[in-house]
Design a protein around this motif. Structure first.
Motif, PDB file in Angstrom:
ATOM      1  N   TYR A   1       0.885  -1.173   0.000  1.00 43.65           N
ATOM      2  CA  TYR A   1       0.000   0.000   0.000  1.00 43.65           C
ATOM      3  C   TYR A   1       0.915   1.213   0.000  1.00 43.65           C
ATOM      4  N   VAL A   2       0.407   2.333  -0.473  1.00 45.65           N
ATOM      5  CA  VAL A   2       1.277   3.496  -0.658  1.00 45.65           C
ATOM      6  C   VAL A   2       1.141   4.466   0.515  1.00 45.65           C
ATOM      7  N   LEU A   3       2.263   4.731   1.163  1.00 42.89           N
ATOM      8  CA  LEU A   3       2.286   5.734   2.247  1.00 42.89           C
ATOM      9  C   LEU A   3       2.910   7.009   1.686  1.00 42.89           C
ATOM     10  N   THR A   4       2.861   8.085   2.458  1.00 39.39           N
ATOM     11  CA  THR A   4       3.462   9.336   1.972  1.00 39.39           C
ATOM     12  C   THR A   4       4.945   9.403   2.303  1.00 39.39           C
ATOM     13  N   GLY A   5       5.398   8.462   3.145  1.00 40.39           N
ATOM     14  CA  GLY A   5       6.815   8.491   3.514  1.00 40.39           C
ATOM     15  C   GLY A   5       7.161   7.280   4.346  1.00 40.39           C
ATOM     16  N   GLY A   6       8.400   7.218   4.769  1.00 38.75           N
ATOM     17  CA  GLY A   6       8.884   6.048   5.485  1.00 38.75           C
ATOM     18  C   GLY A   6       8.806   6.118   6.995  1.00 38.75           C
ATOM     19  N   GLU A   7       8.384   7.271   7.545  1.00 40.68           N
ATOM     20  CA  GLU A   7       8.462   7.429   9.009  1.00 40.68           C
ATOM     21  C   GLU A   7       7.596   6.425   9.769  1.00 40.68           C
ATOM     22  N   LEU A   8       6.342   6.289   9.337  1.00 42.23           N
ATOM     23  CA  LEU A   8       5.459   5.359  10.071  1.00 42.23           C
ATOM     24  C   LEU A   8       6.015   3.940   9.973  1.00 42.23           C
ATOM     25  N   GLY A   9       6.569   3.609   8.829  1.00 42.98           N
ATOM     26  CA  GLY A   9       7.185   2.289   8.672  1.00 42.98           C
ATOM     27  C   GLY A   9       8.338   2.105   9.629  1.00 42.98           C
ATOM     28  N   ALA A  10       9.167   3.140   9.746  1.00 43.25           N
ATOM     29  CA  ALA A  10      10.321   3.052  10.657  1.00 43.25           C
ATOM     30  C   ALA A  10       9.832   2.852  12.092  1.00 43.25           C
ATOM     31  N   MET A  11       8.748   3.561  12.456  1.00 50.67           N
ATOM     32  CA  MET A  11       8.240   3.438  13.837  1.00 50.67           C
ATOM     33  C   MET A  11       7.721   2.032  14.107  1.00 50.67           C
ATOM     34  N   VAL A  12       7.016   1.473  13.148  1.00 56.02           N
ATOM     35  CA  VAL A  12       6.490   0.107  13.313  1.00 56.02           C
ATOM     36  C   VAL A  12       7.648  -0.873  13.484  1.00 56.02           C
ATOM     37  N   ILE A  13       8.657  -0.741  12.634  1.00 55.82           N
ATOM     38  CA  ILE A  13       9.797  -1.658  12.687  1.00 55.82           C
ATOM     39  C   ILE A  13      10.554  -1.500  14.002  1.00 55.82           C
ATOM     40  N   ILE A  14      10.758  -0.248  14.423  1.00 60.68           N
ATOM     41  CA  ILE A  14      11.477  -0.001  15.678  1.00 60.68           C
ATOM     42  C   ILE A  14      10.703  -0.604  16.850  1.00 60.68           C
ATOM     43  N   ASP A  15       9.372  -0.406  16.861  1.00 65.36           N
ATOM     44  CA  ASP A  15       8.537  -0.950  17.953  1.00 65.36           C
ATOM     45  C   ASP A  15       8.679  -2.470  18.019  1.00 65.36           C
ATOM     46  N   ALA A  16       8.524  -3.111  16.868  1.00 64.71           N
ATOM     47  CA  ALA A  16       8.544  -4.580  16.835  1.00 64.71           C
ATOM     48  C   ALA A  16       9.932  -5.128  17.153  1.00 64.71           C
ATOM     49  N   THR A  17      10.970  -4.344  16.868  1.00 66.84           N
ATOM     50  CA  THR A  17      12.347  -4.809  17.086  1.00 66.84           C
ATOM     51  C   THR A  17      12.789  -4.564  18.528  1.00 66.84           C
ATOM     52  N   VAL A  18      12.478  -3.379  19.057  1.00 67.53           N
ATOM     53  CA  VAL A  18      12.910  -3.033  20.417  1.00 67.53           C
ATOM     54  C   VAL A  18      12.258  -3.960  21.445  1.00 67.53           C
ATOM     55  N   ARG A  19      11.059  -4.457  21.147  1.00 69.85           N
ATOM     56  CA  ARG A  19      10.382  -5.328  22.126  1.00 69.85           C
ATOM     57  C   ARG A  19      11.186  -6.605  22.368  1.00 69.85           C
ATOM     58  N   PHE A  20      12.066  -6.962  21.442  1.00 69.55           N
ATOM     59  CA  PHE A  20      12.874  -8.167  21.640  1.00 69.55           C
ATOM     60  C   PHE A  20      14.042  -7.939  22.604  1.00 69.55           C
TER      61      PHE A  20
END
Ligand SMILES: O=C(NCc1ccc(CNCc2ncc[nH]2)cc1)c1csc2nc[nH]c(=O)c12
Length: 243
Positions: free
Chosen positions: A134-153
């Motif tokens: 799906y098309v977002l306007t930028g990468g920030e929300l993606g970065a936040m999702v990835i950071i959230d899912a990664t930091v929880r480990f």
């Protein structure tokens, strides 16, 4: 772990400090730094984008501000770690990718905007990740999702719950239905087995309900998963029940 983000909208990351990121920082488990690469443009109009060669709609991020912002991160952090470009053409983010990223002690995310990046920016990059088709306007929300899912480990964040959960039979199946008090909520009862104290029966019920849910909602996950004999028997049972 250290996480750097290169972004044109650093303020988008501030709210993360109120939750998981803030907790990880307070515990000294995480160094988190966002760099606005607009601060590094040599362009007198402060531009970070320009028209694409060859024509076409949309603007592209120019390489200079990102290269120089990355050099600044390298100087500050003593390196750039694993550099991840947020890009709709990247590999799809999922649980496995999160587990993989959690093994690095330094991650640098590059979040873009507009219609994309100058191709030469990829020289800085080790990995390209998309959040989905799906098309977002930028990468920030993606970065936040990835950071959230990664930091929880990080061990300091979820202790061994995350890893234990990943290893148990739930891995590859959807979560079973969960209940908490009261046992009777306005006539809606919690399944008897869960208050029986019979842990073998409870474990079997949970496995069966995980299989049922996965069968009904995500049969694709079942295709990918090796089933034990017990699971196959339960699944046969479910299939006849769900007729
Ligand atoms: O930066 C992101 N999106 C902004 C954006 C949207 C569309 C285009 C390409 N423009 C069309 C085109 N291609 C070739 C020519 N013209 C580029 C960038 C993004 C980062 S991760 C992610 N994950 C899922 N979806 C996303 O959009 C994203």
């Amino acid at each position: 772990m250290r996480i750097d983000v290169l972004s044109l909208f650093p303020d988008m990351f501030a709210p993360m400090r109120q939750s998981i990121i803030g907790k990880a920082i307070d515990k000294g488990a995480l160094d988190f730094q966002v760099t606005d690469f607009r601060d590094f443009t040599e362009n007198k109009h402060n531009n970070v984008d320009d028209y694409p060669f060859g024509g076409g709609a949309g603007m592209l991020l120019t390489p200079q501000p990102i290269f120089d912002a990355m050099a600044s991160v390298e100087k500050q952090a003593g390196g750039k770690g694993r550099v991840i470009l947020l890009d709709p053409a990247g590999r799809q983010f999922n649980h496995e990718v999160a587990q993989e990223l959690a093994t690095y002690d330094h991650l640098t995310f590059v979040a873009g905007h507009y219609e994309g990046y100058d191709e030469r920016i990829r020289e800085l990059v080790d990995d390209e990740i998309s959040l989905g088709d799906y098309v977002l306007t930028g990468g920030e929300l993606g970065a936040m999702v990835i950071i959230d899912a990664t930091v929880r480990f990080l061990p300091e964040i979820l202790g061994n719950a995350a890893s234990a959960e990943g290893d148990s039979f739930e891995d590859g199946l959807l979560e079973f239905p969960q209940y908490t008090r009261p046992a009777d909520f306005r006539g809606r009862m919690v399944p008897e087995v869960l208050t029986s104290g019979n842990h073998a029966k409870i474990a079997e019920w949970r496995l069966k309900e995980s299989l049922r849910r996965t069968y009904l909602r995500r049969p694709d996950l079942l295709e990918k998963r090796q089933l034990t004999q017990q699971e196959r028997d339960l699944l046969d049972n479910i299939k006849s029940e769900e007729q």
